[in-house]
Design a protein around this motif. Structure first.
Motif, PDB file in Angstrom:
ATOM      1  N   SER A   1       0.845  -1.197   0.000  1.00 42.95           N
ATOM      2  CA  SER A   1       0.000   0.000   0.000  1.00 42.95           C
ATOM      3  C   SER A   1       0.880   1.247   0.000  1.00 42.95           C
ATOM      4  O   SER A   1       1.921   1.275   0.666  1.00 42.95           O
TER       5      SER A   1
ATOM      6  N   SER B   1       1.543  11.960  -1.709  1.00 41.06           N
ATOM      7  CA  SER B   1       1.099  13.247  -1.161  1.00 41.06           C
ATOM      8  C   SER B   1       1.701  14.351  -2.007  1.00 41.06           C
ATOM      9  O   SER B   1       2.873  14.295  -2.375  1.00 41.06           O
TER      10      SER B   1
ATOM     11  N   VAL C   1       0.901   5.839  -0.468  1.00 42.29           N
ATOM     12  CA  VAL C   1       0.176   7.111  -0.532  1.00 42.29           C
ATOM     13  C   VAL C   1       1.052   8.124  -1.258  1.00 42.29           C
ATOM     14  O   VAL C   1       2.218   8.316  -0.895  1.00 42.29           O
TER      15      VAL C   1
ATOM     16  N   PRO D   1      -4.175   7.520  -2.054  1.00 40.41           N
ATOM     17  CA  PRO D   1      -3.764   6.164  -1.683  1.00 40.41           C
ATOM     18  C   PRO D   1      -3.973   5.196  -2.854  1.00 40.41           C
ATOM     19  O   PRO D   1      -4.925   5.337  -3.627  1.00 40.41           O
TER      20      PRO D   1
ATOM     21  N   ARG E   1      -3.810  13.874  -0.875  1.00 39.86           N
ATOM     22  CA  ARG E   1      -3.233  12.536  -0.705  1.00 39.86           C
ATOM     23  C   ARG E   1      -3.980  11.561  -1.600  1.00 39.86           C
ATOM     24  O   ARG E   1      -5.209  11.643  -1.709  1.00 39.86           O
TER      25      ARG E   1
END
Ligand SMILES: [Cu+2]
Length: 111
Positions: free
Chosen positions: A86, A90, A88, A106, A104
């Protein structure tokens, strides 16, 4: 049914239109770049894009670039490995009216 138009004052500010990877995407191959499309050209000198794994490891990125065409995305090439897991994205930037914007995104890289 027609969607309700946003208030004009809000519509003038820079906003993210779309991204690649998309928010909450599951990818089956590791991405090689992050692309961000905005409603207006961002100030590239203050535009930052970071990619961090769920474990908190920052993935190495090249400096952001953008073509001169009005609709060109901000592109941040990914230079580090992106193993399954996983992540993210940003991002933060500033519009030419000086208003900051950030977000953000994801996504998951599947095995
Ligand atoms: Cu603004």
């Amino acid at each position: 049914m027609r969607p309700t138009a946003p208030p004009p004052s809000k519509a003038r500010h820079l906003a993210l239109v779309k991204s690649d990877p998309k928010a909450n995407d599951t990818l089956h191959t590791a991405p090689t770049a992050v692309r961000l499309w905005f409603t207006e050209p961002p100030e590239m000198a203050v535009t930052r894009v970071k990619l961090v794994s769920a474990a908190g490891t920052a993935v190495a990125m090249k400096p952001v670039t953008r073509d001169t065409s009005a609709t060109a995305p901000v592109v941040a090439a990914i230079s580090g490995p992106v193993p399954p897991g996983s992540y993210v994205v940003s991002w933060k930037t500033t519009a030419d009216d000086g208003h900051p914007a950030a977000g953000r995104i994801p996504f998951v890289v599947a095995r």
